[in-house]
Design a protein around this motif. Structure first.
Motif, PDB file in Angstrom:
ATOM      1  N   PRO A 106       0.735  -1.148  -0.114  1.00 46.86           N
ATOM      2  CA  PRO A 106      -0.117  -0.026  -0.094  1.00 46.86           C
ATOM      3  C   PRO A 106       0.772   1.323   0.087  1.00 46.86           C
ATOM      4  CG  PRO A 106      -0.746  -1.614   1.550  1.00 46.86           C
ATOM      5  CD  PRO A 106       0.677  -2.128   1.202  1.00 46.86           C
ATOM      6  N   LYS A 107       0.329   2.159  -0.708  1.00 43.96           N
ATOM      7  CA  LYS A 107       1.209   3.692  -0.663  1.00 43.96           C
ATOM      8  C   LYS A 107       1.752   3.943   0.611  1.00 43.96           C
ATOM      9  CE  LYS A 107      -2.817   6.590  -0.874  1.00 43.96           C
ATOM     10  NZ  LYS A 107      -3.754   7.592  -1.496  1.00 43.96           N
ATOM     11  N   ASN A 108       0.882   3.930   1.752  1.00 36.50           N
ATOM     12  CA  ASN A 108       1.238   4.193   3.055  1.00 36.50           C
ATOM     13  C   ASN A 108       2.587   3.405   3.547  1.00 36.50           C
ATOM     14  OD1 ASN A 108       0.081   2.117   3.815  1.00 36.50           O
ATOM     15  ND2 ASN A 108      -1.271   3.042   5.430  1.00 36.50           N
ATOM     16  N   ARG A 109       2.961   2.394   2.655  1.00 34.36           N
ATOM     17  CA  ARG A 109       4.181   1.700   3.435  1.00 34.36           C
ATOM     18  C   ARG A 109       5.395   1.833   2.402  1.00 34.36           C
ATOM     19  NH1 ARG A 109       1.892   0.426   7.894  1.00 34.36           N
ATOM     20  NH2 ARG A 109       0.647  -1.565   8.092  1.00 34.36           N
ATOM     21  N   VAL A 110       5.297   2.949   1.550  1.00 33.53           N
ATOM     22  CA  VAL A 110       6.266   3.429   0.890  1.00 33.53           C
ATOM     23  C   VAL A 110       7.268   4.636   1.341  1.00 33.53           C
ATOM     24  CG1 VAL A 110       6.898   4.186  -1.246  1.00 33.53           C
ATOM     25  CG2 VAL A 110       5.238   2.534  -1.311  1.00 33.53           C
ATOM     26  N   ILE A 111       8.524   4.453   1.464  1.00 36.70           N
ATOM     27  CA  ILE A 111       9.462   5.366   1.958  1.00 36.70           C
ATOM     28  C   ILE A 111       9.765   6.468   0.515  1.00 36.70           C
ATOM     29  CG2 ILE A 111      11.397   5.939   2.982  1.00 36.70           C
ATOM     30  CD1 ILE A 111      11.465   3.342   4.183  1.00 36.70           C
TER      31      ILE A 111
END
Length: 152
Positions: A17-22
């Motif tokens: 998910p996009k919220n797990r991307v640095i």
């Protein structure tokens, strides 16, 4: 036999998910947070997660871009264009696990009727602070692909 070992040279794709991307200072994706590999704990409505879900990339053939499109389209849940896929080499996952005395299995679940490419990473720790999660996340920096790019 419902679970078949995935060869070391092959890969699995896991939804990120996009919220797990640095992201770097310009907003470009540069890696994933280790929590992407944390197993979910037991709740009132579901049991403790026993393994990480993924898709067996080479199940769909040798054309990498088409294989990734197939991994996205066969997912059991909707994947948003803003999400990503993390591609992991099966042998590298096992190797990293061995470094932490984990006997990991990366297997193709051949009995899964809803997703013929369903794969599992079995044996990951339930401890959200285990160093293995960070080590696994560190291997994905160059293997992070946006779903939007996959679907082009």
């Amino acid at each position: 036999m419902p679970n078949k070992d995935i060869p070391d040279a092959h890969h699995v794709a896991r939804v990120c998910p996009k919220n797990r991307v640095i992201r770097d200072g310009q907003g470009r994706p540069v890696g994933v947070f280790p929590q992407l590999y944390k197993l979910r704990e037991k709740t009132d409505t579901r049991p403790r997660e026993p393994y990480l879900s993924a898709s067996y990339v080479e199940y769909f053939g040798n054309e990498h871009s088409q294989c990734l499109k197939s991994c996205v389209s066969t997912s059991a849940f909707p994947i948003k264009p803003a999400d990503f896929m993390v591609i992991l080499n099966a042998g590298k996952v096992r190797q990293i696990g061995a470094t932490y005395n984990l006997k990991l299995k990366v297997v193709h679940d051949t009995a899964n009727k809803s997703n013929p490419a369903y794969a599992k990473i079995v044996g990951t720790p339930h401890d959200a602070t285990h160093a293995f999660l960070g080590a696994l996340a560190a291997t994905t920096v160059s293997l992070l692909i946006s779903v939007e790019d996959i679907n082009r």
